[in-house]
Structures are given as structure tokens and as C-alpha cells.
Scaffold this motif. Structure first.
Motif, PDB file in Angstrom:
ATOM      1  N   LEU A 146      -3.580  21.705  -3.576  1.00 50.06           N
ATOM      2  CA  LEU A 146      -2.784  21.860  -2.392  1.00 50.06           C
ATOM      3  C   LEU A 146      -2.167  23.399  -2.312  1.00 50.06           C
ATOM      4  O   LEU A 146      -2.443  23.842  -1.195  1.00 50.06           O
ATOM      5  N   HIS A 147      -1.739  23.686  -3.306  1.00 48.51           N
ATOM      6  CA  HIS A 147      -1.085  24.945  -3.703  1.00 48.51           C
ATOM      7  C   HIS A 147      -2.137  26.280  -3.344  1.00 48.51           C
ATOM      8  O   HIS A 147      -2.152  27.068  -2.641  1.00 48.51           O
TER       9      HIS A 147
ATOM     10  N   SER B  37       1.580  12.323  -1.020  1.00 47.55           N
ATOM     11  CA  SER B  37       0.858  12.977  -2.187  1.00 47.55           C
ATOM     12  C   SER B  37       0.435  11.745  -2.811  1.00 47.55           C
ATOM     13  O   SER B  37      -0.732  11.797  -3.216  1.00 47.55           O
TER      14      SER B  37
ATOM     15  N   VAL C   3      -6.087  19.583   1.359  1.00 45.68           N
ATOM     16  CA  VAL C   3      -5.366  20.141   2.442  1.00 45.68           C
ATOM     17  C   VAL C   3      -5.549  19.316   3.595  1.00 45.68           C
ATOM     18  O   VAL C   3      -5.049  18.847   4.486  1.00 45.68           O
TER      19      VAL C   3
ATOM     20  N   ARG D  35      -3.433  26.017   0.357  1.00 44.94           N
ATOM     21  CA  ARG D  35      -2.515  26.602   1.133  1.00 44.94           C
ATOM     22  C   ARG D  35      -2.343  27.984   1.142  1.00 44.94           C
ATOM     23  O   ARG D  35      -2.381  28.864   2.115  1.00 44.94           O
TER      24      ARG D  35
ATOM     25  N   VAL E 217      -8.204  28.364  12.468  1.00 47.19           N
ATOM     26  CA  VAL E 217      -7.686  27.588  11.180  1.00 47.19           C
ATOM     27  C   VAL E 217      -8.672  26.655  10.778  1.00 47.19           C
ATOM     28  O   VAL E 217      -8.695  26.634   9.598  1.00 47.19           O
TER      29      VAL E 217
ATOM     30  N   SER F 212     -10.854  11.066  11.461  1.00 49.51           N
ATOM     31  CA  SER F 212     -10.063  11.947  10.270  1.00 49.51           C
ATOM     32  C   SER F 212     -11.107  11.465   8.901  1.00 49.51           C
ATOM     33  O   SER F 212     -11.396  12.348   8.043  1.00 49.51           O
TER      34      SER F 212
ATOM     35  N   ILE G  64     -10.173  26.392   6.976  1.00 52.87           N
ATOM     36  CA  ILE G  64     -10.426  25.307   6.241  1.00 52.87           C
ATOM     37  C   ILE G  64     -11.822  25.133   5.553  1.00 52.87           C
ATOM     38  O   ILE G  64     -11.865  24.693   4.493  1.00 52.87           O
TER      39      ILE G  64
ATOM     40  N   ARG H 136      -3.753  16.094   3.380  1.00 49.18           N
ATOM     41  CA  ARG H 136      -2.056  16.139   3.173  1.00 49.18           C
ATOM     42  C   ARG H 136      -1.586  16.726   4.547  1.00 49.18           C
ATOM     43  O   ARG H 136      -0.678  16.350   5.271  1.00 49.18           O
ATOM     44  N   ASP H 137      -2.249  17.809   4.912  1.00 49.13           N
ATOM     45  CA  ASP H 137      -1.612  18.792   5.994  1.00 49.13           C
ATOM     46  C   ASP H 137      -1.930  18.498   7.355  1.00 49.13           C
ATOM     47  O   ASP H 137      -1.502  18.901   8.343  1.00 49.13           O
ATOM     48  N   LEU H 138      -3.451  18.095   7.447  1.00 49.49           N
ATOM     49  CA  LEU H 138      -4.054  17.775   8.632  1.00 49.49           C
ATOM     50  C   LEU H 138      -3.762  16.268   9.020  1.00 49.49           C
ATOM     51  O   LEU H 138      -3.473  15.930  10.268  1.00 49.49           O
TER      52      LEU H 138
ATOM     53  N   ILE I 291      -5.334  29.978   2.649  1.00 56.86           N
ATOM     54  CA  ILE I 291      -5.225  29.963   4.100  1.00 56.86           C
ATOM     55  C   ILE I 291      -4.086  30.922   4.712  1.00 56.86           C
ATOM     56  O   ILE I 291      -4.173  31.591   5.670  1.00 56.86           O
TER      57      ILE I 291
END
Lengths: 196, 85
Positions: free
Chosen positions: A178-179, A160, A150, A182, A135, A28, A139, A153-155, A185
Motif C-alpha cells: 500500500l505504501h 486492511s 491500492v 500510494r 489517476v 470492482s 494506477i 483499499r483506496d478505490l 502515485i
């Protein structure tokens, strides 16, 4: 394994504790570093340097954040300054960025070209290899700070608060990045589905 | 985006900018309610929110590259050098 135990073992030079954190976080960390630097090889190098910094600094770890957040913050700082040295970082003006092309709305702000329905269909294709590859590509095309937020948070599923701690940004800034990430994508999925 | 200055209902162009604040629980109770009222009435925005949720789920599936055995070995050697040095 609690942080306290891990930190104690790391401080006492327990090799298995080092292996444990490397196995848990290294992949990561390389992925996060890639948000800031030019290549996978440089990201890998920055991550290795981070491990040395972690070993040198473990006695100064105060436990104010989790061990994971502390390690990721060291990584993010190093990756960012490496990216600056590589002159990869080109400031992007994204302040006017919208989630959806303005032309999709009428003068009153209602959809004139509403989204077609694909949310269920794309979930059905979740396990397909080609989708995951696309995907990854989406990214990697994000501007760096959106990509970093992203990714974490998402992966990686950080909260937060943890993301703010790692990247040293405010909650509000975190939400904006983040907004935007996302939204970009989602828009890309929409474009690709429209081409099919 | 700040909404409390607005008295009228949310329009779609605004709703798409509020999705993350909504999902993050960062909207005020009043704005949350207004957002949900809009979704109930708007098929386009309802699908839009479903697409953002789907996007988040898809992102969650992407795994980092595995740690290569030689990288792991290299780190172990780095560690041993560090302990000796």
C-alpha cells in the motif's frame, strides 16, 4: 441484506440474489482482475468464470469471511493464475524502492528539495474528468501486487484485514505494498504538476 | 521501517517511509509521538503527509466501469444455464 440471507437465496437458486451480487461486485471484480491480467477483455472473462465458480461453490461457503471477501478471493486466485499463464507477471525487484528520490535529501536526511505545496489545489480539482483519467493511468502503471492492494483499499474501500484475506498476504506485507503504491502515485502527481 | 533502535529524532528521509504505517495506526505509541513531533517542526514533511492524504482521497473518487447491460444479460444467461445444467 445480510450475508446469511443472500447465501440462503443463492443456494436456493433465487435469480434475484444472483443479480444483486453481480450488480454489487462485478465492476470492482473486473477492476481487480486487471491488476493481474493483460487486458480488460481477459479480466472480464476471468470474472465471468469466477461467477461460475461461485455458483458451484456456494454450498461450501462457510461464512468464515464475508461473502464479498470470499468471492473476491476466488477472483484474485483465478486472475493471478491466468496472469501467470499469460506470462504477464514479471517479477519486479522493489525491495530498494524509496517513496521519494534519495537525491531530494541532504546528507543528514533532511529535505534539500522539499515538496512544493499542491495538496489543497489538487483536492479542488477532484471532480475534474482529466484528473480522474490520469489517476486511472497512474494506477494501471503500478506493479501488480501494489495495484491490487491500492485498488482494494483506496478505490473499493476494503479494510486492511479484508485485503489480506482476499490476496492472502500478511498485514505487514499489505502495508508495504500500500505504501509503495500510494507513494508512486503521489510522486507521479508531483511530476505532472511540475510540468504544468 | 523499524525505528525503536534509533535514539535520535526522525529525519525527513525516514519520515516519508513511515507515512502509511502512521496513517494505518501501525506505529508504536512512542514512534507515533516522534513522527508527530517531526511533522510539527517540518513544513516539508507536513505537506508531504497532506499530499499522501490528498492522493488517498483522489483514489477514492475513481469508480469502476459500469456493468454493461449486455454483460449483465450474458451473466443472467450463464446463470440460467448453470441452474438447468
Amino acid at each position: 441484506m445480510s450475508d446469511d440471507d443472500l447465501v440462503r437465496r443463492l443456494r436456493s437458486g433465487d435469480e434475484s440474489a444472483f443479480i444483486e451480487v453481480v450488480d454489487a461486485y462485478h465492476p470492482s471484480m473486473v477492476r481487480l482482475a486487471q491488476a493481474f491480467v493483460s487486458s480488460w477483455a481477459v479480466a472480464e472473462e476471468v470474472t465471468q468464470d469466477t461467477w461460475v465458480a461461485v455458483l458451484k461453490g456456494i454450498n461450501r461457503f462457510e461464512g468464515r469471511s464475508s461473502l464479498k471477501t470470499w468471492i473476491f478471493r476466488i477472483l484474485a486466485n483465478r486472475a493471478r493464475s491466468t496472469g501467470v499463464r499469460e506470462q504477464r507477471t514479471t517479477p519486479v525487484n522493489v525491495s530498494d524502492e524509496t517513496s521519494v528520490d534519495r537525491r531530494r535529501f541532504d546528507a543528514g536526511g533532511a529535505w534539500s528539495v522539499p515538496p512544493s505545496h499542491w495538496s489543497d489545489e489538487i483536492i479542488d480539482r477532484l471532480s475534474s474528468g482529466p484528473l480522474v483519467d490520469r489517476v486511472r493511468a497512474a494506477i494501471s502503471d503500478l506493479p501488480e501486487s501494489q495495484r491490487a492492494v491500492v485498488t482494494l483499499r483506496d478505490l473499493d474501500g476494503l479494510s486492511s484485514k479484508e485485503v489480506c484475506d482476499v490476496l492472502q498476504i500478511s498485514e505487514a506485507n499489505q502495508r508495504v505494498l500500500l505504501h509503495r503504491g500510494r507513494s508512486r502515485i503521489r510522486a507521479r502527481f508531483e511530476d505532472e504538476l511540475a510540468k504544468q | 521501517m523499524k525505528l525503536h533502535a534509533l535514539r535520535r529524532d526522525i529525519v525527513c528521509r525516514e519520515a516519508v517511509e513511515l507515512v502509511t504505517d502512521y496513517l494505518e495506526g501501525a506505529l508504536s505509541p512512542r514512534d507515533t509521538r516522534r513522527f508527530e513531533v517531526h511533522l510539527e517542526a517540518c513544513d516539508g514533511c507536513e505537506e508531504y503527509v497532506r499530499q499522501v492524504r490528498a492522493t488517498i482521497r483522489i483514489l477514492g473518487v475513481v469508480q469502476p466501469e459500469d456493468l454493461a447491460p449486455e454483460t449483465r444479460q450474458g451473466l443472467l444467461e450463464l446463470y440460467r444455464q448453470f441452474r438447468e445444467g
